[in-house]
Scaffold this active site. Sequence first.
Site, PDB file in Angstrom:
ATOM      1  N   SER A 126     -51.361  40.477  -7.128  1.00  0.00           N
ATOM      2  CA  SER A 126     -52.303  40.244  -6.030  1.00  0.00           C
ATOM      3  C   SER A 126     -52.540  38.752  -5.829  1.00  0.00           C
ATOM      4  O   SER A 126     -52.503  37.967  -6.795  1.00  0.00           O
ATOM      5  CB  SER A 126     -53.619  40.933  -6.389  1.00  0.00           C
ATOM      6  OG  SER A 126     -54.646  40.515  -5.530  1.00  0.00           O
ATOM      7  N   TYR A 151     -60.993  43.194 -12.571  1.00  0.00           N
ATOM      8  CA  TYR A 151     -59.809  43.651 -11.826  1.00  0.00           C
ATOM      9  C   TYR A 151     -58.798  42.511 -11.682  1.00  0.00           C
ATOM     10  O   TYR A 151     -57.618  42.660 -12.017  1.00  0.00           O
ATOM     11  CB  TYR A 151     -60.200  44.178 -10.430  1.00  0.00           C
ATOM     12  CG  TYR A 151     -58.986  44.334  -9.535  1.00  0.00           C
ATOM     13  CD1 TYR A 151     -58.113  45.398  -9.707  1.00  0.00           C
ATOM     14  CD2 TYR A 151     -58.678  43.382  -8.558  1.00  0.00           C
ATOM     15  CE1 TYR A 151     -56.972  45.526  -8.922  1.00  0.00           C
ATOM     16  CE2 TYR A 151     -57.541  43.498  -7.770  1.00  0.00           C
ATOM     17  CZ  TYR A 151     -56.692  44.572  -7.951  1.00  0.00           C
ATOM     18  OH  TYR A 151     -55.554  44.675  -7.184  1.00  0.00           O
ATOM     19  N   LYS A 155     -54.661  41.700 -13.327  1.00  0.00           N
ATOM     20  CA  LYS A 155     -53.414  41.295 -12.658  1.00  0.00           C
ATOM     21  C   LYS A 155     -52.814  40.060 -13.347  1.00  0.00           C
ATOM     22  O   LYS A 155     -51.605  39.976 -13.549  1.00  0.00           O
ATOM     23  CB  LYS A 155     -53.654  41.018 -11.171  1.00  0.00           C
ATOM     24  CG  LYS A 155     -54.039  42.260 -10.377  1.00  0.00           C
ATOM     25  CD  LYS A 155     -52.955  43.324 -10.397  1.00  0.00           C
ATOM     26  CE  LYS A 155     -53.353  44.610  -9.730  1.00  0.00           C
ATOM     27  NZ  LYS A 155     -52.437  45.728  -9.965  1.00  0.00           N
TER      28      LYS A 155
END
Length: 349
Positions: A126, A151, A155
């Site tokens: 992302s 979150y 990544k």
Amino acid sequence: MKKIIITGGTGYIGSHTVVEFINAGYEPIIIDNLSNSNINVLDGIEKITGKRPTFYKADVTDNFAMDKIFYENDDAIAVVHFAASKAVGESVQKPLMYYRNNLNGLINILEQMEKHGVNGLVFSSSCTVYGQPEILPVTENTPFAKAESPYGNTKKISEEIIQDTLKATPALKAIALRYFNPIGAHPSAYIGELPNGTPNNLMPYITQTAIGIRECLSVFGNDYNTPDGTPIRDYINVVDLAKAHVAAVKYLNSHKNDKQFDFFNIGTGKGSTVLEVINSFERSTGVKLNYKIAGRRAGDIEKVWADTTKANKVLGWKAEKTLDETTLSAWEWEKRLRVKSEELIVKSH
Ligand code: NAD
Ligand code: WQD
């Protein structure tokens, strides 16, 4: 036919990617636990492609189940790993759930790839890894920022886990695709985004407001240092994004690829403000949107958009859809979704 294992393949980006792999002549094998998607998505895929992909309802954090699936599909040429939890706000409330799901899932997939000799991975990363970049557009050489949420951290850590694993396992190759802001739906309106509860993301909030489920869209801040004061993002059509995965798998296995690990920005290369997205929606659909300017949302960055030169040159991939086509596709999907849910309500009475 070349098999591709697609985890999270009934999800938003996964389902569109399954369609593009079928269109390109591959055989996708879906693994999904349906925690954030619906089995009916397979009907949509079948309506679009005429093919119903093999589906395993299984959890990627269940290593025993993964072993069985990889044993049955050890002739797959690659894994496209979408399965993960993705709500930024929820990850702040439930960090361990996010670390467990996103990291244990990836670790299991890498273990099974090693064990069963499935040697190619495409990983969903992302643009969140860059935070607020100093120089725009952001290239792949931009250093990672400190993650703003658990979150986002999953990544960053995932990309590191992949690189460490590759160093120890020379047969494996991987590509991380760093998505910018995926929006829109398949032009057939048979598949699209299925947000859970009140949407946090802009596009589903717009379409739900336009259809009357939400009263009014709050535009989070118009005092940013941008042409109209609202934040800038790089909104990429989900079908264009899906096609980038086909390009990545082709490149991964081609003789042109001399890197064990590579990473690409996947965006349009163009930034749009929130008001530009609203204007595009109103223009493409002819529907007037009820919105108001509200205060800034905590944690939002001011502006980010991608330099996509690397993906354009190396993968031979480029985003093609216009913002108007994309906002229209989101609206067509929203309309079909509501018709479908009304049908279901009528049936259940
Ligand atoms: P999504 O929630 O629609 O799809 C994810 C799918 O994975 C769902 O179908 C869900 O049921 C499944 N899943 C989750 N945990 C699982 C598990 N443990 N085992 C099996 N299946 C599981 O999300 P999406 O928007 O399609 O995102 C796909 C990937 O792309 C995710 O990794 C996400 O982090 C990443 N990503 C998304 C965005 C975005 O804005 N949508 C942006 C950048 C990166
Ligand atoms: C876009 C713009 C909001 C809702 C998130 C994740 C990121 C990535 C993509 C996964 C912002 C504004 C929004 C609303 C608004 N996901 N907005 N009113 O925040 O860029 O990124 O999704 O990796 O990690 O953080 O996307 O769609 O939430 O917001 O004004 O009701 O729309 O302020 O400027 P974001 P978004």
